[in-house]
Design a protein around this motif. Structure first.
Motif, PDB file in Angstrom:
ATOM      1  N   ASP A   1       0.823  -1.220   0.000  1.00  4.01           N
ATOM      2  CA  ASP A   1       0.000   0.000   0.000  1.00  4.01           C
ATOM      3  C   ASP A   1       0.854   1.265   0.000  1.00  4.01           C
ATOM      4  N   ASP A   2       2.081   1.166   0.489  1.00  2.02           N
ATOM      5  CA  ASP A   2       2.966   2.332   0.516  1.00  2.02           C
ATOM      6  C   ASP A   2       3.648   2.582  -0.819  1.00  2.02           C
ATOM      7  N   THR A   3       3.628   1.595  -1.706  1.00  4.42           N
ATOM      8  CA  THR A   3       4.445   1.698  -2.918  1.00  4.42           C
ATOM      9  C   THR A   3       3.685   1.556  -4.232  1.00  4.42           C
ATOM     10  N   ILE A   4       2.438   1.124  -4.196  1.00  4.60           N
ATOM     11  CA  ILE A   4       1.738   0.858  -5.457  1.00  4.60           C
ATOM     12  C   ILE A   4       1.658   2.100  -6.352  1.00  4.60           C
ATOM     13  N   ASP A   5       1.451   3.265  -5.767  1.00  2.06           N
ATOM     14  CA  ASP A   5       1.357   4.470  -6.595  1.00  2.06           C
ATOM     15  C   ASP A   5       2.673   4.785  -7.290  1.00  2.06           C
ATOM     16  N   TRP A   6       3.786   4.462  -6.650  1.00  3.92           N
ATOM     17  CA  TRP A   6       5.093   4.673  -7.289  1.00  3.92           C
ATOM     18  C   TRP A   6       5.154   3.940  -8.624  1.00  3.92           C
ATOM     19  N   TYR A   7       4.696   2.688  -8.619  1.00  4.52           N
ATOM     20  CA  TYR A   7       4.841   1.844  -9.806  1.00  4.52           C
ATOM     21  C   TYR A   7       3.787   2.154 -10.856  1.00  4.52           C
TER      22      TYR A   7
ATOM     23  N   GLY B   1      -6.557   3.542 -12.736  1.00  5.17           N
ATOM     24  CA  GLY B   1      -6.547   3.217 -14.152  1.00  5.17           C
ATOM     25  C   GLY B   1      -5.616   2.082 -14.532  1.00  5.17           C
ATOM     26  N   CYS B   2      -5.190   1.312 -13.554  1.00  8.01           N
ATOM     27  CA  CYS B   2      -4.269   0.196 -13.776  1.00  8.01           C
ATOM     28  C   CYS B   2      -5.024  -1.109 -13.510  1.00  8.01           C
ATOM     29  N   LYS B   3      -4.719  -2.149 -14.262  1.00  9.69           N
ATOM     30  CA  LYS B   3      -5.306  -3.445 -13.966  1.00  9.69           C
ATOM     31  C   LYS B   3      -4.681  -3.998 -12.683  1.00  9.69           C
TER      32      LYS B   3
ATOM     33  N   ARG C   1      -9.370  -3.108  -0.471  1.00 14.12           N
ATOM     34  CA  ARG C   1      -9.086  -1.679  -0.629  1.00 14.12           C
ATOM     35  C   ARG C   1      -7.899  -1.454  -1.560  1.00 14.12           C
ATOM     36  N   THR C   2      -6.895  -2.298  -1.436  1.00 11.99           N
ATOM     37  CA  THR C   2      -5.710  -2.165  -2.289  1.00 11.99           C
ATOM     38  C   THR C   2      -6.057  -2.399  -3.752  1.00 11.99           C
ATOM     39  N   ILE C   3      -6.806  -3.458  -4.024  1.00 10.65           N
ATOM     40  CA  ILE C   3      -7.218  -3.755  -5.401  1.00 10.65           C
ATOM     41  C   ILE C   3      -8.070  -2.617  -5.961  1.00 10.65           C
ATOM     42  N   ALA C   4      -8.996  -2.113  -5.147  1.00 16.05           N
ATOM     43  CA  ALA C   4      -9.859  -1.016  -5.599  1.00 16.05           C
ATOM     44  C   ALA C   4      -9.040   0.227  -5.928  1.00 16.05           C
ATOM     45  N   HIS C   5      -8.043   0.523  -5.125  1.00 16.06           N
ATOM     46  CA  HIS C   5      -7.216   1.700  -5.357  1.00 16.06           C
ATOM     47  C   HIS C   5      -6.431   1.573  -6.664  1.00 16.06           C
ATOM     48  N   ILE C   6      -5.859   0.399  -6.900  1.00 14.05           N
ATOM     49  CA  ILE C   6      -5.111   0.186  -8.141  1.00 14.05           C
ATOM     50  C   ILE C   6      -6.006   0.431  -9.349  1.00 14.05           C
TER      51      ILE C   6
ATOM     52  N   ALA D   1       3.416   1.065 -14.841  1.00 16.38           N
ATOM     53  CA  ALA D   1       2.831  -0.275 -14.794  1.00 16.38           C
ATOM     54  C   ALA D   1       1.466  -0.281 -15.474  1.00 16.38           C
ATOM     55  N   ASP D   2       1.214  -1.290 -16.279  1.00 14.17           N
ATOM     56  CA  ASP D   2      -0.102  -1.468 -16.904  1.00 14.17           C
ATOM     57  C   ASP D   2      -0.957  -2.435 -16.101  1.00 14.17           C
ATOM     58  N   LEU D   3      -0.305  -3.372 -15.450  1.00 13.80           N
ATOM     59  CA  LEU D   3      -0.971  -4.341 -14.584  1.00 13.80           C
ATOM     60  C   LEU D   3      -0.095  -4.495 -13.349  1.00 13.80           C
ATOM     61  N   LEU D   4      -0.712  -4.424 -12.182  1.00 16.96           N
ATOM     62  CA  LEU D   4       0.039  -4.467 -10.932  1.00 16.96           C
ATOM     63  C   LEU D   4      -0.517  -5.585 -10.059  1.00 16.96           C
ATOM     64  N   THR D   5       0.363  -6.491  -9.621  1.00 15.74           N
ATOM     65  CA  THR D   5      -0.081  -7.577  -8.754  1.00 15.74           C
ATOM     66  C   THR D   5       0.573  -7.459  -7.384  1.00 15.74           C
ATOM     67  N   VAL D   6      -0.235  -7.720  -6.352  1.00 17.87           N
ATOM     68  CA  VAL D   6       0.236  -7.674  -4.970  1.00 17.87           C
ATOM     69  C   VAL D   6      -0.031  -9.021  -4.310  1.00 17.87           C
ATOM     70  N   HIS D   7       0.790  -9.363  -3.349  1.00 18.57           N
ATOM     71  CA  HIS D   7       0.656 -10.648  -2.671  1.00 18.57           C
ATOM     72  C   HIS D   7      -0.452 -10.626  -1.628  1.00 18.57           C
ATOM     73  N   TYR D   8      -1.272 -11.672  -1.654  1.00 15.29           N
ATOM     74  CA  TYR D   8      -2.275 -11.878  -0.609  1.00 15.29           C
ATOM     75  C   TYR D   8      -1.618 -11.868   0.759  1.00 15.29           C
ATOM     76  N   GLU D   9      -0.454 -12.493   0.865  1.00 14.85           N
ATOM     77  CA  GLU D   9       0.226 -12.656   2.145  1.00 14.85           C
ATOM     78  C   GLU D   9       0.752 -11.338   2.711  1.00 14.85           C
ATOM     79  N   ALA D  10       0.906 -10.322   1.852  1.00 16.04           N
ATOM     80  CA  ALA D  10       1.474  -9.041   2.285  1.00 16.04           C
ATOM     81  C   ALA D  10       0.427  -7.940   2.406  1.00 16.04           C
ATOM     82  N   SER D  11      -0.813  -8.246   2.043  1.00 18.90           N
ATOM     83  CA  SER D  11      -1.844  -7.204   1.952  1.00 18.90           C
ATOM     84  C   SER D  11      -2.828  -7.306   3.110  1.00 18.90           C
TER      85      SER D  11
END
Length: 211
Positions: free
Chosen positions: A58-64, A93-95, A84-89, A69-79
Motif C-alpha cells: 500500500d505504501d508503494t503501489i502508486d510509485w509503480y 486506471g491500472c489493472k 481496498r488495495t485492489i480497488a485503489h489500483i 505499470a499497466d498491470l500491478l499484482t500484490v501478494h495476498y500474504e502481504a496485503s
C-alpha cells in the motif's frame, strides 16, 4: 542491466513484460525499482506486468503506477486490506491482480475473485530465478479455474516459476492463460524463438481443455 533495451528488443514478440520487484523483506532478495519500470516503459510498447514482492504494497503501489505499470499484482500474504488495495489500483486506471505463494490455498480468494483482473499463482517460492516448478501448482490451477467458474468470472490466470517449453502445455491445460518465463527465455540462444515455442506449447494445452 546496461543492455536492458537491447534485451527487451530480443523479446518483442512477448505479450507482456513481467517485472519482479523485490524488497529484501518480503522475499530474501533485492531487484528492480521504479527507475527500471520507467526505463522499460520508455524502451518497449509491450504492456508492463509489475509483480510487487514487497511487505508494504500500500505504501508503494502508486510509485509503480506512476512509473508506467499497466498491470500491478500484490501478494495476498502481504496485503492487510486487499479489497481496498485492489480497488485503489483500479481507480488509478491500472489493472489489478493478486498473487498467491505456493503454500497459500486458493480458497482465500473466495471474497476477492470477482474484483481482480488477474490471479498469479507462484509455482516456486518467490525471491530467486532458476528454481524448479512445484508440481502441486497443477492442482491449484484446477481449483482456481473451478473457483472462477463458480463465480462466473474469467480473470487472467498467470503462473510464475520454473515455466519452460517442457511444461508449458500441461500448465496451460490445467487453466493458466499467462505464463511467465525468465530463465527459459533469456537462457536460450534465441530468446524470441523460446517465447514462440512456449506460446505454441501453451496454445496446444489450451486446446485440450474440454476435449
Amino acid at each position: 542491466m546496461a543492455h536492458l533495451a537491447r534485451d527487451l528488443d530480443l523479446i518483442a514478440c512477448a505479450d507482456l513484460i513481467h517485472v519482479d520487484v523485490m524488497d529484501g523483506h518480503f522475499v530474501p532478495n533485492l531487484s528492480y525499482g521504479t527507475a527500471i519500470v520507467k526505463a522499460c516503459k520508455g524502451a518497449t510498447d509491450i504492456p508492463l506486468d509489475v509483480h510487487l514482492m514487497v511487505s508494504n504494497p500500500d505504501d508503494t503501489i502508486d510509485w509503480y503506477i506512476d512509473a508506467g505499470a499497466d498491470l500491478l499484482t500484490v501478494h495476498y500474504e502481504a496485503s492487510t486490506h486487499l479489497h481496498r488495495t485492489i480497488a485503489h489500483i483500479k481507480e488509478r486506471g491500472c489493472k489489478a491482480g493478486v498473487v498467491l505463494n505456493p503454500a497459500t490455498p486458493v480458497f482465500v480468494l473466495e471474497d476477492i475473485i470477482e474484483d481482480v483482473d488477474m490471479v498469479l499463482l507462484m509455482s516456486v517460492n518467490p525471491g530467486f530465478g532458476g528454481q524448479a516448478f512445484i508440481p502441486r501448482t497443477i492442482e491449484k490451477l484446477r481449483q482456481l479455474t473451478a473457483l472462477c467458474a463458480s463465480h462466473g468470472v474469467a480473470p487472467l490466470i498467470e503462473v510464475d516459476g520454473g515455466v519452460g517449453i517442457a511444461n508449458a502445455e500441461g500448465i496451460a491445460a490445467a487453466g493458466a492463460t499467462v505464463l511467465v518465463a525468465g530463465s527459459a527465455v533469456f537462457g536460450a540462444k534465441d530468446p524470441a524463438a523460446a517465447v514462440e515455442a512456449i506460446r505454441s506449447a501453451a496454445e496446444l494445452g489450451r486446446s485440450r481443455i474440454g476435449a
